[in-house]
Write a protein that holds these residues in place. Structure first.
Motif, short mmCIF file in Angstrom:
data_model
loop_
_atom_site.label_atom_id
_atom_site.label_comp_id
_atom_site.label_asym_id
_atom_site.label_seq_id
_atom_site.Cartn_x
_atom_site.Cartn_y
_atom_site.Cartn_z
N GLY A 110 -5.14 -20.00 -14.06
CA GLY A 110 -6.26 -19.27 -14.63
C GLY A 110 -6.74 -18.08 -13.82
O GLY A 110 -7.37 -17.18 -14.37
N HIS A 111 -6.46 -18.03 -12.53
CA HIS A 111 -7.00 -16.97 -11.69
C HIS A 111 -6.47 -15.59 -12.08
O HIS A 111 -7.24 -14.63 -12.21
N CYS A 112 -5.17 -15.49 -12.27
CA CYS A 112 -4.58 -14.19 -12.66
C CYS A 112 -5.12 -13.77 -14.02
O CYS A 112 -5.47 -12.62 -14.23
N ASP A 113 -5.19 -14.73 -14.95
CA ASP A 113 -5.70 -14.42 -16.30
C ASP A 113 -7.12 -13.86 -16.26
O ASP A 113 -7.51 -13.08 -17.12
N TYR A 114 -7.90 -14.25 -15.26
CA TYR A 114 -9.27 -13.77 -15.12
C TYR A 114 -9.38 -12.57 -14.19
O TYR A 114 -10.47 -12.23 -13.74
N GLY A 115 -8.25 -11.94 -13.88
CA GLY A 115 -8.29 -10.68 -13.16
C GLY A 115 -7.95 -10.72 -11.68
O GLY A 115 -8.10 -9.73 -10.99
N MET A 116 -7.48 -11.84 -11.19
CA MET A 116 -7.12 -11.91 -9.77
C MET A 116 -5.68 -11.43 -9.60
O MET A 116 -4.73 -12.20 -9.43
N LYS A 117 -5.54 -10.11 -9.67
CA LYS A 117 -4.24 -9.45 -9.59
C LYS A 117 -4.45 -8.04 -9.07
O LYS A 117 -5.54 -7.48 -9.19
N LEU A 118 -3.42 -7.51 -8.46
CA LEU A 118 -3.52 -6.19 -7.83
C LEU A 118 -2.17 -5.48 -7.92
O LEU A 118 -1.12 -6.09 -7.67
N VAL A 119 -2.20 -4.21 -8.27
CA VAL A 119 -1.01 -3.37 -8.21
C VAL A 119 -1.35 -2.16 -7.34
O VAL A 119 -2.43 -1.59 -7.45
N VAL A 120 -0.45 -1.84 -6.41
CA VAL A 120 -0.61 -0.64 -5.60
C VAL A 120 0.65 0.20 -5.73
O VAL A 120 1.75 -0.33 -5.89
N ASP A 121 0.46 1.50 -5.68
CA ASP A 121 1.57 2.44 -5.75
C ASP A 121 1.77 3.00 -4.34
O ASP A 121 0.90 3.68 -3.82
N VAL A 122 2.90 2.66 -3.73
CA VAL A 122 3.16 3.02 -2.34
C VAL A 122 3.96 4.32 -2.29
O VAL A 122 5.03 4.42 -2.89
N GLU A 123 3.42 5.30 -1.57
CA GLU A 123 4.11 6.58 -1.39
C GLU A 123 5.07 6.49 -0.21
O GLU A 123 4.90 5.64 0.67
N ASP A 124 6.04 7.39 -0.19
CA ASP A 124 7.09 7.37 0.83
C ASP A 124 6.56 7.42 2.24
O ASP A 124 7.10 6.80 3.13
N GLY A 125 5.52 8.14 2.51
CA GLY A 125 4.97 8.20 3.87
C GLY A 125 5.50 9.35 4.66
O GLY A 125 4.88 9.78 5.61
N GLY A 126 6.66 9.87 4.33
CA GLY A 126 7.23 11.05 4.95
C GLY A 126 7.17 11.08 6.46
O GLY A 126 8.11 10.75 7.14
N ALA A 127 6.02 11.44 7.00
CA ALA A 127 5.87 11.63 8.44
C ALA A 127 5.99 10.32 9.21
O ALA A 127 6.12 10.34 10.42
N LEU A 128 5.97 9.19 8.52
CA LEU A 128 6.08 7.92 9.23
C LEU A 128 7.48 7.67 9.75
O LEU A 128 7.71 6.81 10.57
N THR A 129 8.45 8.43 9.27
CA THR A 129 9.80 8.29 9.76
C THR A 129 10.05 9.39 10.77
O THR A 129 10.17 10.55 10.39
N PRO A 130 10.09 9.06 12.05
CA PRO A 130 10.24 10.12 13.05
C PRO A 130 11.59 10.80 12.93
O PRO A 130 12.60 10.16 12.64
N GLY A 131 11.59 12.10 13.12
CA GLY A 131 12.84 12.84 13.10
C GLY A 131 13.55 12.72 14.44
O GLY A 131 13.14 11.97 15.32
N PRO A 132 14.63 13.47 14.60
CA PRO A 132 15.35 13.39 15.87
C PRO A 132 14.50 13.88 17.02
O PRO A 132 13.68 14.77 16.87
N ALA A 133 14.68 13.26 18.16
CA ALA A 133 13.93 13.66 19.35
C ALA A 133 14.42 15.04 19.80
O ALA A 133 15.59 15.37 19.66
N PRO A 134 13.52 15.85 20.35
CA PRO A 134 13.94 17.16 20.83
C PRO A 134 14.90 17.01 22.01
O PRO A 134 14.85 16.02 22.75
N ALA A 135 15.79 17.98 22.16
CA ALA A 135 16.75 17.94 23.25
C ALA A 135 16.01 18.08 24.58
O ALA A 135 15.05 18.87 24.69
#
Length: 138
Positions: A110-135
């Motif tokens: 009964g909990h989900c039927d009464y609204g105990m549910k959640l959807v989130v849309d997760v973005e890529d994050g881009g900057a969270l993936t570090p690029g190559p280290a500088p030489a």
């Protein structure tokens, strides 16, 4: 020269790790936590979730659960569907590790039927993936 290399290495590590430190830990429901009629609160509206963030579900252990499910099981509140993850500690931390929609329900009857549910849309994050280290500069 050795001290210079250590300082340079430390600087590279700090620069590479800085984007990772910007991940957000979201308290689901804020002070109200994960509870009945949750979906009616619009808690996720206006929030931007990114890869690397995490959701913290706080509730009375035994009273509720958190199950990650697919879109169809979410829409139907299918408690017997394919669970992609399941938590029931009352203080659950769920990492958002890939972009796209993520669906959660409570599996107590009964909990989900009464609204105990959640959807989130997760973005890529881009900057969270570090690029190559500088030489290194010597």
């Amino acid at each position: 020269m050795a001290a210079y290399r250590q300082v340079l290495l430390l600087a590279v590590v700090v620069v590479a790790a800085a984007p990772l430190a910007s991940a957000t830990q979201w308290m689901v429901g804020n002070d109200g936590g994960w509870g009945p009629k949750f979906n009616q609160s619009g808690w996720a509206d206006g929030k931007t979730f990114r890869v690397g963030d995490s959701l913290v579900f706080v509730y009375n252990q035994g009273a509720h659960t958190v199950a990650r499910v697919g879109k169809d099981d979410f829409a139907a509140c299918n408690l017997e569907g394919n669970q992609l993850g399941f938590w029931d500690s009352g203080n659950d931390v769920v990492s958002l590790d890939q972009p796209g929609k993520v669906w959660f329900i409570c599996t107590k009857p009964g909990h989900c039927d009464y609204g105990m549910k959640l959807v989130v849309d997760v973005e890529d994050g881009g900057a969270l993936t570090p690029g190559p280290a500088p030489a290194p500069y010597f």
